[in-house]
Design an enzyme around this catalytic site. Sequence first.
Site, PDB file in Angstrom:
ATOM      1  N   ASP A 138      61.715  -0.052  38.383  1.00 16.06           N
ATOM      2  CA  ASP A 138      62.934  -0.766  38.026  1.00 16.06           C
ATOM      3  C   ASP A 138      62.694  -1.688  36.842  1.00 16.06           C
ATOM      4  OD1 ASP A 138      65.589  -2.289  38.501  1.00 16.06           O
ATOM      5  OD2 ASP A 138      65.531  -0.853  40.161  1.00 16.06           O
TER       6      ASP A 138
ATOM      7  N   HIS B  80      66.833  -7.350  38.854  1.00 14.94           N
ATOM      8  CA  HIS B  80      67.527  -6.143  39.321  1.00 14.94           C
ATOM      9  C   HIS B  80      66.706  -5.419  40.380  1.00 14.94           C
ATOM     10  CE1 HIS B  80      69.115  -1.976  39.138  1.00 14.94           C
ATOM     11  NE2 HIS B  80      70.258  -2.558  38.838  1.00 14.94           N
TER      12      HIS B  80
ATOM     13  N   SER C 208      73.142   1.710  41.482  1.00 16.28           N
ATOM     14  CA  SER C 208      71.819   1.108  41.674  1.00 16.28           C
ATOM     15  C   SER C 208      71.623   0.655  43.100  1.00 16.28           C
ATOM     16  CB  SER C 208      71.641  -0.105  40.750  1.00 16.28           C
ATOM     17  OG  SER C 208      71.536   0.283  39.418  1.00 16.28           O
TER      18      SER C 208
END
Length: 490
Positions: free
Chosen positions: A133, A179, A348
Amino acid sequence: MFKDKPAAGATLWVSTATQHQRRLQRLSVTQASDAPVHQPYLDSLAARGFTVTAVSKWLNAAVVTATPEKAAPLRQTSFVQDLQPITGFFVPTRTAALPYQALYMGKALKQLKPEAIFAASLTGRGVKVGVIDAGFYDAPNKSGLQPIFGDGRLKAYRDFVNPAKTQPYSQRESLLDSHGTDVLLFMAGSDPERQVLSGFAPEAEFYLARTDHGNRETRVEEEYFVQALEWMDSLGVRLVNSSLGYGTGFDNPAENYIPEQMDGTSFIARAVQMAVEQKGMMLVIAAGNDGGNKKWRIVNTPADAPGVLTVGATDFTTWAKQGYSSIGPGFLPYLKPDVACFAASGTSFAAPIIAGLAACLLEEDPSLTPQQLTDIIKKSSHLYPYGNNYVGYGVPNAFKALELVQGFSTLWPAKETVTVEGNRFVYKHKPSLLTEENGGIVLYRKESPTVVMAQQRISLRKKRIVVKRKPKETHTTLHVGPTVVELVWE
């Protein structure tokens, strides 16, 4: 479950009649499972204040009644192999809810019907999971992730963007550096004190890789991704989740792909296909969020690669495709995305939900190949076998998936194909049978068996659904709660 049977040996523990039956079937007459449970183990349980209510010599186990708090220390007892709640759930005495009350606050978890996974005590335990990621800023401080770090299940971390970075969790280079932290929460978030569970696999082992810089977008990040895959393969990682994708929007426009290149042939797509087919790694990839981008709309790479499990996003009420969720290119000879589930703000956060489920299924049967596991998850999904390039085969059902892993299956509502002569089809149903547990009423109008022209949501109050064929429409998938009908127009 006890570790052994010290008294077991070559002794015949069964009757003459039983011995005869076994010889008829060419079975071993002397079996360790016939020996009784070691009595000193049962005496020790009694001495600790436990009341033994049942004993199984075949399972080499004893049943006791206890609160989770009282039973937990038994895991460290020298003669105990494993401890499992026989009722399916450890229910605290102070409440009648599930052990994680906030489970049903997580809509994606609820949508996948997770009860069977929890009843089987599957948590991804022992499964090596990689997450590729943009960064994992502040991950150790998140209450839902503290058990991973505190219990030593964060096995390795590598920053391929900035290898010199010495404090990966406290140094921030871009707003997207957290994230990966959010993705990890959706896969494995667990806060026992607050009774919050946000992912299926809180007890998996994790290997984290940062390969994307949030403030810039270059093709070199695809190379970082491949390096991370090779690194994870060298560590024996079985399952990898990534919410990264590449297509357009590079800092240098000359590096942008064109839609026709989303055909599984990019550098990164070839690498992930090799990881699946040659290295035995299961890859779960987010479909992307370009569904509302009229200039693109389709999945990015490596979500276009054959063999990877590509995950799109649905809404929660009807299970139709979220507007932002990328669709599969109509020119692919295989279906993308493969499956989908609810995510409020991006694919996501749909992909790690499915990856967490995959970890639990691997825990149940570590011998599953990526192809077998992918096939199981697709077959458990609500539209299967009528997949489309909007939501794939739809929302997986954890109960069905677990049954498929275990080699048996309940008779679920039948799905049927109806050949329609003319341009009109009428379907009648009982609105009282529809609940949010099975989605709403959605039509997927298609110009081929898999390519959607448009999706149409219909009010739950309608008892009579009239489907009028549109120009170029060859197939229509009608999803009405638990029922799926495939219309083939003559």
